[in-house]
Design a protein around this motif. Sequence first.
Motif, PDB file in Angstrom:
ATOM      1  N   VAL A 115       0.857  -1.181   0.000  1.00 34.30           N
ATOM      2  CA  VAL A 115       0.000   0.000   0.000  1.00 34.30           C
ATOM      3  C   VAL A 115       0.898   1.239   0.000  1.00 34.30           C
ATOM      4  CG1 VAL A 115      -1.785   1.277   1.263  1.00 34.30           C
ATOM      5  CG2 VAL A 115      -1.792  -1.227   1.276  1.00 34.30           C
ATOM      6  N   THR A 116       0.610   2.166  -0.892  1.00 33.37           N
ATOM      7  CA  THR A 116       1.392   3.395  -0.985  1.00 33.37           C
ATOM      8  C   THR A 116       0.487   4.617  -0.865  1.00 33.37           C
ATOM      9  OG1 THR A 116       1.215   3.415  -3.384  1.00 33.37           O
ATOM     10  CG2 THR A 116       3.165   2.364  -2.460  1.00 33.37           C
ATOM     11  N   ALA A 117       1.108   5.744  -0.560  1.00 32.27           N
ATOM     12  CA  ALA A 117       0.462   7.054  -0.618  1.00 32.27           C
ATOM     13  C   ALA A 117       1.428   7.936  -1.388  1.00 32.27           C
ATOM     14  CB  ALA A 117       0.207   7.604   0.780  1.00 32.27           C
ATOM     15  N   GLY A 118       1.102   8.189  -2.643  1.00 28.67           N
ATOM     16  CA  GLY A 118       2.045   8.896  -3.507  1.00 28.67           C
ATOM     17  C   GLY A 118       3.260   8.011  -3.731  1.00 28.67           C
ATOM     18  N   ASP A 119       4.431   8.543  -3.448  1.00 29.04           N
ATOM     19  CA  ASP A 119       5.669   7.774  -3.598  1.00 29.04           C
ATOM     20  C   ASP A 119       6.075   7.056  -2.311  1.00 29.04           C
ATOM     21  OD1 ASP A 119       5.898   8.560  -6.220  1.00 29.04           O
ATOM     22  OD2 ASP A 119       7.182  10.277  -5.774  1.00 29.04           O
ATOM     23  N   ARG A 120       5.307   7.212  -1.256  1.00 22.84           N
ATOM     24  CA  ARG A 120       5.664   6.660   0.053  1.00 22.84           C
ATOM     25  C   ARG A 120       5.053   5.271   0.249  1.00 22.84           C
ATOM     26  NH1 ARG A 120       3.532   8.762   5.730  1.00 22.84           N
ATOM     27  NH2 ARG A 120       4.777   7.412   7.038  1.00 22.84           N
ATOM     28  N   LEU A 121       5.889   4.290   0.545  1.00 21.88           N
ATOM     29  CA  LEU A 121       5.439   2.926   0.831  1.00 21.88           C
ATOM     30  C   LEU A 121       4.967   2.874   2.282  1.00 21.88           C
ATOM     31  CD1 LEU A 121       5.156  -0.017  -0.140  1.00 21.88           C
ATOM     32  CD2 LEU A 121       7.492  -0.390   0.686  1.00 21.88           C
ATOM     33  N   LEU A 122       3.676   2.587   2.475  1.00 18.91           N
ATOM     34  CA  LEU A 122       3.099   2.551   3.822  1.00 18.91           C
ATOM     35  C   LEU A 122       3.086   1.146   4.409  1.00 18.91           C
ATOM     36  CD1 LEU A 122       0.017   4.874   3.191  1.00 18.91           C
ATOM     37  CD2 LEU A 122       2.218   5.503   4.203  1.00 18.91           C
ATOM     38  N   VAL A 123       2.694   0.181   3.599  1.00 22.85           N
ATOM     39  CA  VAL A 123       2.601  -1.214   4.037  1.00 22.85           C
ATOM     40  C   VAL A 123       3.247  -2.078   2.966  1.00 22.85           C
ATOM     41  CG1 VAL A 123       1.021  -3.107   4.588  1.00 22.85           C
ATOM     42  CG2 VAL A 123       0.466  -0.779   5.299  1.00 22.85           C
ATOM     43  N   GLU A 124       4.101  -3.006   3.400  1.00 22.15           N
ATOM     44  CA  GLU A 124       4.816  -3.855   2.453  1.00 22.15           C
ATOM     45  C   GLU A 124       4.600  -5.316   2.794  1.00 22.15           C
ATOM     46  OE1 GLU A 124       9.274  -4.115   0.530  1.00 22.15           O
ATOM     47  OE2 GLU A 124       9.063  -3.379   2.569  1.00 22.15           O
ATOM     48  N   GLU A 148     -12.017 -14.132   8.093  1.00 26.94           N
ATOM     49  CA  GLU A 148     -13.269 -14.824   7.800  1.00 26.94           C
ATOM     50  C   GLU A 148     -14.445 -13.917   8.144  1.00 26.94           C
ATOM     51  OE1 GLU A 148     -13.426 -18.645   9.623  1.00 26.94           O
ATOM     52  OE2 GLU A 148     -11.599 -19.323   8.643  1.00 26.94           O
ATOM     53  N   ALA A 149     -15.553 -14.099   7.454  1.00 27.14           N
ATOM     54  CA  ALA A 149     -16.755 -13.318   7.705  1.00 27.14           C
ATOM     55  C   ALA A 149     -17.141 -13.417   9.179  1.00 27.14           C
ATOM     56  CB  ALA A 149     -17.896 -13.824   6.831  1.00 27.14           C
ATOM     57  N   GLY A 150     -17.480 -12.284   9.775  1.00 31.59           N
ATOM     58  CA  GLY A 150     -17.896 -12.243  11.173  1.00 31.59           C
ATOM     59  C   GLY A 150     -16.764 -12.090  12.166  1.00 31.59           C
ATOM     60  N   SER A 151     -15.527 -12.122  11.692  1.00 34.65           N
ATOM     61  CA  SER A 151     -14.399 -11.973  12.615  1.00 34.65           C
ATOM     62  C   SER A 151     -14.145 -10.490  12.897  1.00 34.65           C
ATOM     63  CB  SER A 151     -13.140 -12.636  12.061  1.00 34.65           C
ATOM     64  OG  SER A 151     -12.737 -12.019  10.868  1.00 34.65           O
ATOM     65  N   PHE A 152     -13.519 -10.227  14.017  1.00 35.98           N
ATOM     66  CA  PHE A 152     -13.166  -8.873  14.422  1.00 35.98           C
ATOM     67  C   PHE A 152     -11.660  -8.728  14.378  1.00 35.98           C
ATOM     68  CE2 PHE A 152     -17.278  -9.529  16.306  1.00 35.98           C
ATOM     69  CZ  PHE A 152     -17.909  -8.310  16.131  1.00 35.98           C
ATOM     70  N   VAL A 153     -11.204  -7.540  14.034  1.00 33.45           N
ATOM     71  CA  VAL A 153      -9.772  -7.282  13.955  1.00 33.45           C
ATOM     72  C   VAL A 153      -9.511  -5.854  14.415  1.00 33.45           C
ATOM     73  CG1 VAL A 153      -9.166  -6.297  11.717  1.00 33.45           C
ATOM     74  CG2 VAL A 153      -8.076  -8.340  12.437  1.00 33.45           C
ATOM     75  N   ALA A 154      -8.383  -5.615  15.020  1.00 35.70           N
ATOM     76  CA  ALA A 154      -7.967  -4.268  15.412  1.00 35.70           C
ATOM     77  C   ALA A 154      -6.727  -3.901  14.617  1.00 35.70           C
ATOM     78  CB  ALA A 154      -7.659  -4.213  16.910  1.00 35.70           C
ATOM     79  N   VAL A 155      -6.729  -2.710  14.061  1.00 40.11           N
ATOM     80  CA  VAL A 155      -5.579  -2.220  13.307  1.00 40.11           C
ATOM     81  C   VAL A 155      -4.950  -1.107  14.138  1.00 40.11           C
ATOM     82  CG1 VAL A 155      -4.782  -1.225  11.143  1.00 40.11           C
ATOM     83  CG2 VAL A 155      -6.736  -2.777  11.148  1.00 40.11           C
ATOM     84  N   LEU A 156      -3.736  -1.344  14.602  1.00 47.02           N
ATOM     85  CA  LEU A 156      -3.056  -0.401  15.485  1.00 47.02           C
ATOM     86  C   LEU A 156      -1.812   0.158  14.821  1.00 47.02           C
ATOM     87  CD1 LEU A 156      -3.161  -2.567  18.742  1.00 47.02           C
ATOM     88  CD2 LEU A 156      -4.810  -0.843  18.014  1.00 47.02           C
ATOM     89  N   GLY A 157      -1.494   1.405  15.114  1.00 47.61           N
ATOM     90  CA  GLY A 157      -0.289   2.015  14.583  1.00 47.61           C
ATOM     91  C   GLY A 157      -0.280   3.506  14.822  1.00 47.61           C
ATOM     92  N   CYS A 158       0.847   4.104  14.600  1.00 46.20           N
ATOM     93  CA  CYS A 158       1.019   5.545  14.784  1.00 46.20           C
ATOM     94  C   CYS A 158       0.266   6.317  13.705  1.00 46.20           C
ATOM     95  CB  CYS A 158       2.502   5.905  14.705  1.00 46.20           C
ATOM     96  SG  CYS A 158       3.494   5.111  15.960  1.00 46.20           S
ATOM     97  N   ASN A 159       0.066   7.616  13.934  1.00 42.54           N
ATOM     98  CA  ASN A 159      -0.518   8.481  12.912  1.00 42.54           C
ATOM     99  C   ASN A 159       0.337   8.428  11.655  1.00 42.54           C
ATOM    100  OD1 ASN A 159      -2.457   9.270  14.732  1.00 42.54           O
ATOM    101  ND2 ASN A 159      -1.493  11.219  15.224  1.00 42.54           N
ATOM    102  N   GLY A 160      -0.336   8.289  10.499  1.00 41.22           N
ATOM    103  CA  GLY A 160       0.383   8.278   9.229  1.00 41.22           C
ATOM    104  C   GLY A 160       1.023   6.957   8.872  1.00 41.22           C
TER     105      GLY A 160
END
Length: 70
Positions: A11-20, A27-39
């Motif tokens: 995943v990128t934002a412009g020229d910046r690689l955010l996730v590699e 699975e359907a019905g599962s819960f997940v938390a996405v944690l991380g710093c701003n940006g």
Amino acid sequence: MKTLVAKQLDVTAGDRLLVENLNLTLEAGSFVAVLGCNGAGKTSTLHVLAGLAPHAGGQVLLVQVLWQRS
């Protein structure tokens, strides 16, 4: 049951690689938390997984798994 699969997702934002090289299976019905710093790319990644934004590499798949009784 539906399953969301990400394989080697970038995943990128412009020229910046955010996730590699993200590999994820939800699975359907599962819960997940996405944690991380701003940006860090949390919202951008969720947009890609939802199909609202393009990804820079890898695959996002929605898989329908059918169960049959024997």
